[in-house]
Design a protein around this motif. Sequence first.
Motif: not given
Length: 297
Positions: A227-232, A256-261, A268-272
């Motif tokens: 559900n996270h928008p930055h997670a590929l 995986w994610t983009t370098h910018a994110n 975000d993942l640690n907090e969520l």
Amino acid sequence: MTDTTITETIVTETAPQIGEVITEEAEHVSSVLTTFLDFLKGILPSLGFAVLTFVCGILLTRALMKAVRKGLDNKRIDRTASSFLQSLIQVALYVLVTIITLSVLKVPMTSIITVIGTMGLAIGLALQNSLSNVAGGFILLFSKPLKVGDFVNLGGVTGTVERIEILQTMLKTPDGLTIFIPNGNISGSTIINYNETPERRLDLNFGISYDDDSEKAKKLILDIIENHPHALQTPEPLVRIGELGDSAVILDVYVWTTHANYNTLKYDLNELVKKSFDENGISFPYPQTDVHINHVK
């Protein structure tokens, strides 16, 4: 013979000799001063013109460098090559101005070449590290393992490349520090360029209690990632038990994610995950040691 008579005799005999010595020294000093003044009269016009030539040369060099910068920008040359070429051209122009100034002073060209050759040898021996940095700069320019604007790790130093010069490369670290690294060190060390690929894998570890349901914990993490928008989702995220520790079951998380994110997703993942585990009764165990005491009768 009285003391007065002796003194008068000595003065009478030595006075002419002292006078001759003083006269000779005065003539010698006068000759030296005359020669020096004649020399100054001869070189003053050349010296003034040489100073004027040097000043004009420096001003012209600055104007030419502005034109070079503008020309390189218009040609849309890579910023890394542009910065390096500007430094190289500037040094060459300063050397040319110095040679022209010496020639105005009527220093023979053969002497200039000899002096430059001797100085080059001496400087080469004294500045071996600097020359290796220059060579390193050429290697960076033509092999292009990095360029201005790249986020890199150079010998353990992480930051964004701000400028590549003849002798050194300037990095700006994420916490705002400016670090200068010799090019020789860079060309001889491992270079990690995070901008070479647009995607980067984020690795996280979460420890849960042995009493908790590991399958439930894995599902909660995967739901958060999905559900996270930055997670590929391609490549597919992975959540598996990576280690059975002394006090906790360690879950390895690869996403995986983009370098910018990258950093945004990490935080975000640690907090969520912390919030989700708290809501679902999954605990993060503290390191613990069980002590067994046997009573001996």
